[in-house]
Enzyme design. Structure first.
Site, short mmCIF file in Angstrom:
data_model
loop_
_atom_site.label_atom_id
_atom_site.label_comp_id
_atom_site.label_asym_id
_atom_site.label_seq_id
_atom_site.Cartn_x
_atom_site.Cartn_y
_atom_site.Cartn_z
N ASP A 10 0.86 -1.18 0.00
CA ASP A 10 0.00 0.00 0.00
C ASP A 10 0.90 1.24 0.00
OD1 ASP A 10 -2.45 1.53 0.16
OD2 ASP A 10 -1.96 1.93 2.26
N SER A 11 0.29 2.39 -0.26
CA SER A 11 1.05 3.64 -0.19
C SER A 11 1.44 3.97 1.25
CB SER A 11 0.18 4.77 -0.74
OG SER A 11 -1.01 4.86 0.03
N CYS A 73 -4.40 -1.45 -2.19
CA CYS A 73 -4.46 0.00 -2.40
C CYS A 73 -5.37 0.24 -3.60
CB CYS A 73 -3.05 0.52 -2.69
SG CYS A 73 -3.00 2.26 -3.13
N GLU A 152 -3.89 8.93 8.15
CA GLU A 152 -2.45 8.74 8.39
C GLU A 152 -1.99 9.51 9.63
OE1 GLU A 152 0.29 7.09 6.59
OE2 GLU A 152 -1.22 5.94 5.50
N CYS A 186 -10.92 2.90 -0.99
CA CYS A 186 -9.54 3.16 -0.58
C CYS A 186 -9.35 2.39 0.72
CB CYS A 186 -9.36 4.66 -0.36
SG CYS A 186 -7.84 5.09 0.51
N HIS A 188 -7.59 2.88 3.17
CA HIS A 188 -7.48 3.67 4.41
C HIS A 188 -8.84 3.88 5.07
CE1 HIS A 188 -3.42 4.72 3.11
NE2 HIS A 188 -3.25 5.41 4.22
N1 DGL Z 1 -4.82 3.06 0.60
C1 DGL Z 1 -4.64 3.81 -0.62
C2 DGL Z 1 -5.83 3.54 -1.56
O1 DGL Z 1 -6.49 2.59 -1.36
C3 DGL Z 1 -4.41 5.21 -0.23
C4 DGL Z 1 -4.16 6.10 -1.35
C5 DGL Z 1 -3.26 7.23 -1.09
O2 DGL Z 1 -2.11 7.01 -0.76
O3 DGL Z 1 -3.70 8.35 -1.34
O4 DGL Z 1 -6.12 4.21 -2.48
#
Ligand code: DGL
Length: 276
Positions: A10-11, A73, A152, A186, A188
């Site tokens: 993931d990011s 992600c 975050e 997403c 998150h």
């Molecule tokens: N968890 C990532 C997603 O599902 C986060 C994206 C991000 O880093 O902006 O899109």
């Protein structure tokens, strides 16, 4: 049977919502997690940059000898082109297909909302996939770019006034459309589920993309006979591209349990931006 670890990327920390489900449904599997905390967010960047970053992330995981890659992600999943992912020589899943499948199954009135990062919404991938599966569904999408930074930074509690205000701004238009199912596109976002549910109403079903991807990975590994035959709990190794302290501090919010794993920092820019 295959005892190599499952790779999850993931990011940042959002992909831990997939790990949370993997720990539940596949407790004997080893997991290698990479969170690109030095370059988060991905969801505001161009498709070209997200693709380059994602390929470096995947190359890191492949270097750890994983047996499959889960792009936990939404942004990576919807940005990598099918032409590219079809050429992968390893089992791979993103969150799109499993999430869409779960949403189509859940809806009763055919009105499905999708919330995700701006990059994901721009791709139109959720609308396309939903309509491919069921031409009768009506899809209402909304980019929620402020959710990732809030999450975050740990602004996740149900009664956080800042997050609630932002959530109302994003979600009330979808509520007015009468959606009965809302895709958290997403990874998150599931940590905001209680607050999102407060705003949308308890009769709206929330589809957790991290969970859907983990459940789908289990199906894939089972079908291919790639599950581990270990009888003891698997080990999780976590890697990040910036200082590990924030990750360690907030991981329990995503995992829903105390975090005790070890987190190592790696230099992600050393990994290639192409896959052979
Ligand atoms: N968890 C990532 C997603 O599902 C986060 C994206 C991000 O880093 O902006 O899109």
């Amino acid at each position: 049977m295959d005892n190599r670890p499952i790779g999850v990327l993931d990011s940042g920390m959002g992909g831990l919502t997939a790990v949370r489900e993997l720990l539940r449904v596949l407790p004997h599997e080893d997991i290698v997690y990479f969170g690109d905390t030095g370059r988060v967010p991905y969801g505001t960047r161009s498709a070209e940059i997200v693709t380059r970053y994602a390929l470096q992330d995947i190359n890191f995981l492949l270097g750890r000898q994983v047996k499959m890659v889960i792009a936990a992600c939404g942004t990576v999943t919807t940005t990598l082109s099918p032409e590219l992912t079809e050429r992968f020589q390893f089992p791979y899943t993103g969150v799109l297909h499993p999430t869409v499948r779960a949403a189509v199954k859940a809806t009763r009135n055919g009105k499905i909302g999708v919330i995700a990062t701006a990059t994901t919404i721009r791709t139109g991938a959720y609308e396309r996939e939903l309509q491919k599966l069921n031409t009768d569904v009506q899809v209402y999408s909304k980019a929620c770019p402020m959710f990732v930074p809030l999450v975050e930074n740990g602004y996740t509690s149900r009664d956080n006034p800042v997050t609630r205000l932002v959530a109302e701004e994003y979600l009330l238009p979808l509520k007015e459309k009468g959606v009965d199912t809302l895709i958290l596109g997403c990874t998150h976002y599931p940590v905001l589920a209680p607050l999102i549910s407060d705003v949308m109403g308890s009769d709206v079903t929330l589809i957790d993309s991290g969970k859907a991807a983990a459940d789908y990975a289990k199906e894939l590994l089972t079908e291919e006979n790639f599950l581990s035959d270990r009888k003891i709990p698997g080990k999780c190794s976590y890697f990040v591209s910036d200082a590990p302290e924030d990750f360690t501090r907030n991981a329990s919010i995503f995992l829903g349990e105390d975090f005790s794993g070890s987190v190592s920092r790696i230099e992600i820019t050393n990994y290639p931006e192409t896959i052979d």
